[in-house]
Each structure stands twice: as structure tokens, then as C-alpha cells.
Design a protein around this motif. Structure first.
Motif, short mmCIF file in Angstrom:
data_model
loop_
_atom_site.label_atom_id
_atom_site.label_comp_id
_atom_site.label_asym_id
_atom_site.label_seq_id
_atom_site.Cartn_x
_atom_site.Cartn_y
_atom_site.Cartn_z
N TYR A 95 0.80 -1.22 0.00
CA TYR A 95 0.00 0.00 0.00
C TYR A 95 0.84 1.27 0.00
O TYR A 95 0.30 2.37 0.16
N GLY A 96 2.14 1.15 -0.16
CA GLY A 96 2.99 2.33 -0.20
C GLY A 96 4.43 1.94 -0.39
O GLY A 96 4.78 0.76 -0.42
N THR A 97 5.28 2.95 -0.51
CA THR A 97 6.70 2.70 -0.79
C THR A 97 7.57 2.86 0.45
O THR A 97 8.79 2.98 0.34
N GLN A 98 6.95 2.89 1.63
CA GLN A 98 7.67 2.84 2.89
C GLN A 98 7.21 1.63 3.67
O GLN A 98 6.18 1.02 3.37
N TRP A 99 7.99 1.25 4.69
CA TRP A 99 7.65 0.08 5.49
C TRP A 99 6.24 0.23 6.06
O TRP A 99 5.83 1.30 6.50
N GLY A 100 5.49 -0.88 6.05
CA GLY A 100 4.13 -0.88 6.60
C GLY A 100 3.72 -2.30 6.92
O GLY A 100 4.55 -3.20 6.94
N PRO A 101 2.44 -2.54 7.20
CA PRO A 101 1.99 -3.89 7.55
C PRO A 101 2.46 -4.93 6.51
O PRO A 101 2.15 -4.83 5.33
N MET A 102 3.18 -5.91 7.00
CA MET A 102 3.87 -6.83 6.11
C MET A 102 2.96 -7.92 5.54
O MET A 102 2.17 -8.53 6.25
N HIS A 103 3.12 -8.15 4.23
CA HIS A 103 2.55 -9.26 3.49
C HIS A 103 3.72 -10.11 2.97
O HIS A 103 4.87 -9.76 3.18
N TRP A 104 3.42 -11.18 2.26
CA TRP A 104 4.47 -11.93 1.56
C TRP A 104 4.25 -11.83 0.06
O TRP A 104 3.20 -12.25 -0.46
N GLY A 105 5.25 -11.25 -0.65
CA GLY A 105 5.27 -11.31 -2.10
C GLY A 105 5.97 -12.57 -2.56
O GLY A 105 6.55 -13.31 -1.76
N HIS A 106 5.98 -12.84 -3.88
CA HIS A 106 6.46 -14.13 -4.36
C HIS A 106 6.83 -14.06 -5.83
O HIS A 106 6.08 -13.52 -6.65
N VAL A 107 8.00 -14.59 -6.17
CA VAL A 107 8.39 -14.85 -7.55
C VAL A 107 8.97 -16.26 -7.63
O VAL A 107 9.42 -16.81 -6.62
N SER A 108 8.93 -16.86 -8.83
CA SER A 108 9.46 -18.21 -8.97
C SER A 108 10.14 -18.37 -10.33
O SER A 108 9.92 -17.59 -11.25
#
Length: 516
Positions: free
Chosen positions: A72-85
Motif C-alpha cells: 500500500y505504499g513505498t515505505q515500510w508498513g503492515p507486512m505481506h508476503w510477495g512471491h516470484v518463482s
């Protein structure tokens, strides 16, 4: 028989809805993204902030890199997990957001963790959940616990959360209790994670489990002897063979609180390692002093995994306390290249780009330059967006006080300098002439043997907004952001107060990894 009973699972939001919202937010940022510094051959999110690499593994023929993500922004915030493979660590596929905060135990973020294949061939994840003690903000502290999840599909894009497996003994810690790394040791599932104990000491705690569900604390694996260090983030612990075939253990952590001293600990927090021995049931016994994994200004939170007999590591290129110009472009943060870890003939840890990185080369140019005269510059490339440069310096015939490569050299006079400093006995990445971002420099201190050698070997990877420098087969590495100005981005050889003698100079154009 493996139990499926998990102690705590309190859903407070719908996971699928949270992931869908995160995906929409990333799409919005990606549509507005400026690619002037967006990496061509490093992993980054389409949009938003990313940090620590998580869940690194190879599963059912694909390599997986998950990472901390604030969509939701370009600064640290509530963490999710992104993913590439990827099937080959050359061409990468962007996958959907994998986890979002949806349980009470992770209400403020799904923090860092690791992945491991269990005895039934299932890919399991262990990570940290965070919530606020007062349910509102961090003013009364945070409550961190260890969580578990399992992949529901062969591509490991859909994870089923299994709940909390280790609660935080809050009477024994000062709120920091995170970043689990799990492996199987002598038939026993083993976990370590970082802790700040009740006295504020940075420690690594070790747990074991028979069923991967019920975990029992065993002992403190390691406590940092530095009284200023209050937390050891993102720990890693793995064996490597030395030149004589002996097993050594490498302990890795990102220390918070260490004060700068000389060339050490110049960043806000610093990722470092020690080499030693370990007998299960006993604390780690270091045999070396603490050493930086990467001497650059922008390296943190490395994690490794084992596959095909190789130990492969990714790190996060962290902006630290600088005002990162890329935050205005719809994204922030990238990973390093994948690095293979090994113990060299010198007994020290080396990290080099995995051989697969060579498959990113699309053109190769051998330069005939053999010397750069006193205070002279020679143009190597007029415009370099994504290149690898192999420069071997003849130390016996080089008389320059400083000499090397100016990269990202733009018409306004801005550049980043990768140089051998003969006076200090170092290799430096100097950003004094940078038009934006942090300035200053970082240095890798060469050993006496390196300074006495005939040649200094440099591999310099220049992406749109970063530089990675590998020195002498990865004995030292420096990873730094570099934000070039508008116009052509030249590469120049230069020499200060003396002659630079060049044994060889090779340039490779590098193709995209497919995430742009």
C-alpha cells in the motif's frame, strides 16, 4: 504419525479478500511506476515496499523467493508476503501475493520466515506473526509469535495457514522474538530464531520438534558478546565443508545496535557471520571473529537454502536511513543476485553469483586497454543500463593511489566510483559524486595475502539503480544503491596519482530476468 492439531488459530479478516486488496494496490502503483532505476536483473516488487527475502527453496522443479512486502505504499508498513518463482534462476515469473495479515496472532504483519519440505514431501513455512500489546499501536510494545503454513499447490502460490506454533514467553524477552529458520538435524526438526532477552541481550534460541507442530525450547544457541547488540534478526545456520573436508558451521545474523568502529558496522544494522563448530545439544562455538557478509551500504537480512549440494543465499538491498529516491517512483527495495556460499582455500566464507547468472549475458566485449596513465580517464561504455564488468588489476605494475571504474557517469558529472585504494588497502564503492541518495563510501579491507598477490579481481554488476561488486572470488562483496541522473550512463576507467595496469577487462551486456 504427524498430528494436524494446532494450538491457536483466530481469523479476524478473510485471507482471500486481503490478498485481493493487496494485489489491486500493487497494480495501481505499478501503473504509475517510473522505471529509471527499476532493476532489470534483480528481483523487486511490481510496486510497493519490499524487504527481507523469505521462504527460499526449490520445490517441485521451481525456485521460490518470497519476500516481505507492503503493497500500500513505498515505505515500510503492515507486512505481506510477495512471491516470484523460476525454473532456472534466470527467467522469473511473478506470482500472486502469498500471505496477508488475517489472523489475530499476525494482525499487524506476517513477518519473516523460512520454508522446508517435510517427510511427506509437503512444503511447510514458518514465519513470525506480530500484534500490538494494546491492540492499537506499538507504544506498549509488540507481541511476536511463530506461525506455520503449508503449500496447497505444486507451484506454492496458495498457502494454508495453520496457526501459531510457538507463543512468546513475554516474561523472558523484551518484545523481539522473530524470524524462524527450520531444518532437519540428525532426524530431528530444529528451529532457531532471534530474540532480545529480558535484559536486552541479542540471542538465538534453539527449539526442536518431533512432529513440526509441538516445539520445545532447548537452549540459547548463541549470544552476541557485544553489549550494544540487543537483537539478532533474520538468523541462518548451516554447515559447509572446508578444503580438508571438515564440517564447519556458519552462523549468520543481522545485528541491531552495534556501534560503528573503523570499517565495521557503518550501517544502521549489519549482516554478519562467524565460522565455527557445533555439536547438537550444545551452543555454537565460534572459531573466527565477527565478519561482514557484505561491506556495502545497502545489504541486510540474508537468507540461504540448500539445493543440489549448493548453499544459495539472497540478501535484501536495504535503503537504511537514507531518503531513497526510488520511493517516489512507486516501488522501493530489491534483492541481491543469488549467491553461492562456500569455504575457500583460505578457510573463509566466499559468496559469488551462482553460475546460472552467466546465462544472463547476451553480448561480450573484450577491451584491449592495458594501462590508464596518471590522472587519466578512458571511456569503456558510452551508455550502460545493465552490464557485468570483469576487471583484473595488475597490482605489481599499478602505481596509482586510487584507480578503478566510474559507473553511472552522467552528463551532469554524477557517478559512482568502484576503486582500488592502494593507500588504505581496500576496495571502495564511493558515492561522493552522487547527485541523489546517500553519499559517502563503503570499503572492503583486503587481507595481507590479497595485497601481496599479483592481481586483484573485480566483478562489477551495474543495474539501473544499483551496483554489486565481488572481490577476489567473493571473499568480499559490496552492494550499494546508485541513482544515476538523466542521460547516457557511461562507464570509465580512471587512475589517480599514478598508473592503473590492467591485465584484462571484459564487459557483458545483461538481459532482463522478466519481472519488468
Amino acid at each position: 504419525m504427524m498430528t494436524t492439531e494446532y494450538p491457536v488459530y483466530h481469523e479476524i479478516r478473510d485471507e482471500n479478500e486481503e490478498i485481493a486488496k493487496a494485489e489491486a494496490a500493487i497494480d495501481t502503483l505499478a501503473m504509475q511506476r517510473d522505471d529509471r532505476w527499476y532493476p532489470k536483473f534483480h528481483i523487486a516488487s511490481d510496486g510497493g515496499w519490499i524487504n527481507d527475502p523469505n521462504g527460499l527453496c526449490r520445490y517441485k522443479g521451481r525456485y521460490h523467493v518470497y519476500y516481505q512486502l507492503h503493497p500500500y505504499g513505498t515505505q515500510w508498513g503492515p507486512m505481506h508476503w510477495g512471491h516470484v518463482s523460476s525454473t532456472d534462476m534466470v527467467s522469473w515469473r511473478r506470482e500472486p501475493v502469498t500471505m496477508a495479515p488475517s489472523l489475530e496472532e499476525e494482525g499487524q504483519g506476517v513477518f519473516s520466515g523460512s520454508a522446508i519440505v517435510d517427510d511427506e514431501g509437503k512444503l511447510r513455512f514458518y514465519y513470525t506473526g506480530e500484534r500490538y500489546n494494546n491492540g492499537v499501536d506499538r507504544t506498549d510494545g509488540q507481541w511476536q509469535v511463530q506461525m506455520a503454513a503449508i503449500a496447497e499447490d505444486d507451484d506454492a502460490t496458495k498457502l494454508k495457514k495453520l496457526g501459531m506454533v510457538i507463543d512468546c514467553p513475554r516474561e523472558k524477552v523484551s518484545e523481539h522474538f522473530r524470524d524462524p529458520k527450520v531444518w532437519k538435524q540428525d532426524g530431528v526438526w530444529t528451529m532457531i530464531h532471534g530474540v532480545s532477552d529480558v535484559k536486552g541481550n541479542g540471542q538465538l534460541w534453539l527449539y526442536t520438534s518431533e512432529d513440526m507442530v509441538n516445539w520445545t525450547f532447548q537452549y540459547v544457541l548463541f549470544e552476541d558478546p557485544d553489549p550494544d547488540v540487543f537483537m539478532l534478526e533474520c538468523p541462518d545456520f548451516f554447515p559447509l565443508k572446508d578444503k580438508d573436508g571438515n564440517t564447519k558451521w556458519v552462523i549468520v545474523f543481522s545485528a541491531m545496535g552495534a556501534k560503528p568502529k573503523g570499517y565495521m558496522n557503518r550501517n544502521t544494522s549489519n549482516a554478519a557471520y562467524m565460522i565455527g563448530t557445533w555439536t547438537p545439544g550444545e551452543p555454537f562455538k565460534p572459531e573466527t571473529e565477527l565478519r561482514l557478509l557484505d561491506c556495502g551500504a545497502n545489504y541486510y537480512a540474508p537468507q540461504s537454502f540448500e539445493t543440489d549440494g549448493r548453499r544459495i543465499m539472497y540478501g535484501w538491498m536495504r535503503p537504511f536511513n537514507e531518503s531513497a529516491p526510488m520511493q517516489h517512483d512507486g516501488w522501493c527495495g530489491q534483492m541481491t543476485l543469488p549467491r553461492e556460499c562456500f569455504l575457500g582455500e583460505d578457510g573463509d566464507l566466499h559468496t559469488v553469483p551462482v553460475p546460472e547468472v552467466d546465462n544472463l549475458r547476451i553480448n561480450t566485449f573484450e577491451h584491449t586497454v592495458k594501462a590508464v596513465e596518471n590522472n587519466e580517464e578512458k571511456l569503456v561504455l558510452e551508455d550502460a543500463e545493465a552490464v557485468e564488468i570483469e576487471l583484473n588489476i595488475n597490482l605489481k605494475d599499478t602505481t596509482a593511489e586510487r584507480a578503478g571504474l566510474k559507473v553511472h557517469a552522467t552528463p551532469d558529472g554524477s557517478y559512482t566510483y568502484v576503486a582500488y585504494d592502494a593507500q588504505a588497502g581496500t576496495v571502495v564503492v564511493d558515492r561522493q559524486a552522487a547527485a541523489r541518495g546517500n553519499r559517502g563510501y563503503r570499503a572492503a579491507v583486503l587481507t595481507a595475502d590479497e595485497l601481496a598477490a599479483d592481481e586483484l579481481q573485480l566483478r562489477v554488476f551495474v543495474d539501473r539503480g544499483s551496483v554489486e561488486v565481488y572481490v577476489n572470488d567473493g571473499l568480499h562483496v559490496l552492494s550499494d544503491y546508485s541513482y544515476p541522473s538523466e542521460g547516457e550512463r557511461a562507464v570509465k576507467l580512471c587512475s589517480e596519482s599514478g598508473v592503473l595496469a590492467v591485465d584484462s577487462l571484459t564487459v557483458h551486456d545483461i538481459k532482463s530476468i522478466g519481472l519488468e
